[in-house]
Design an enzyme around this catalytic site. Structure first.
Site: not given
Ligand SMILES: [Zn+2]
Length: 227
Positions: A22, A97, A136, A170, A181
């Site tokens: 985004k 939101r 990743r 991470r 998420r």
């Protein structure tokens, strides 16, 4: 759209889960169309720093550890939209939101005879996103990025660039965290998607392709809804 709309700033909402690109796409739209990306956090910080009436109200609430009300955010947004750099239009990021906020935004825009040009949803394939993000890892030596599925070093565990074997991941990029998420994003965003769909303002774009392909599709949408 009427010609009247062309003289008013475009108001676009960009919806997309973390990892959908985004931020990258918003920057491309800023450059291509002279739009300004407005995130709620930036809006609040700027209003507090400028010491506007709404900024002072926000500062008092935040100092007391409270959540800034929709009314204050709307007032800050009203001030911000009137500034010269927003003349061509804005990309809202992180606001609204909720459908209550979306309704408040409609009322605000209605004050100047405006409405949302489009709410653009970056659509992702959840399973593919989990693979993409959770695979990743990065070389601790030089920062080169690798991926379990898409970009392994020539010699497993050793960086092609610098030879380091210190690879880091991470913590919040693991599959479970990414999946939850995404789930939270869909739960939070579904009512907004339905709201804008009901108003005929929803646009969707496949956000799983190449960055340039997505940018091209977005540019076409923005051109269509602002002309
Ligand atoms: Zn390296």
């Amino acid at each position: 759209m009427t010609s009247d709309v062309m003289t008013r700033p475009a108001v676009l909402i960009l919806l997309g889960p973390p990892g959908a690109g985004k931020g990258t796409q918003a920057r491309v739209l800023e450059e291509k169309f002279g739009l300004v990306q407005l995130s709620t956090g930036d809006l609040l910080r700027a209003a507090v720093a400028a010491g506007t009436e709404a900024g002072k109200a926000a500062k008092a609430v935040m100092a007391a550890g409270g959540l800034v009300s929709d009314e204050i955010v709307i007032n800050i947004l009203r001030d911000r939209l009137a500034e010269p750099d927003c003349a061509k239009g804005v990309i809202l990021d992180g606001f609204p939101r909720t459908t209550v906020q979306a309704e408040a935004l409609d009322v605000l825009l209605g004050e100047t005879g405006q409405k949302i040009n489009a709410a653009i949803s970056l659509e992702v394939d959840d399973a593919a996103m989990v693979t993409r993000i959770s695979g990743r890892y990065t070389c601790g030596g030089c920062g080169e990025g690798y991926h379990d599925s898409f970009k392994q070093p020539v010699s497993a565990g050793t960086c092609d660039k610098c030879g380091s074997s210190e690879m880091t991941r991470r913590e919040d990029d693991n599959a479970e965290t990414v999946a939850s998420r995404l789930e939270a994003y869909h739960a939070q965003t579904a009512p907004l998607i339905a709201y804008y769909n009901g108003k005929g303002a929803l646009q969707t774009i496949d956000a799983m392709g190449e960055i340039e392909t997505i940018s091209g599709g977005l540019a076409k949408i923005v051109t269509d809804v602002t002309s």
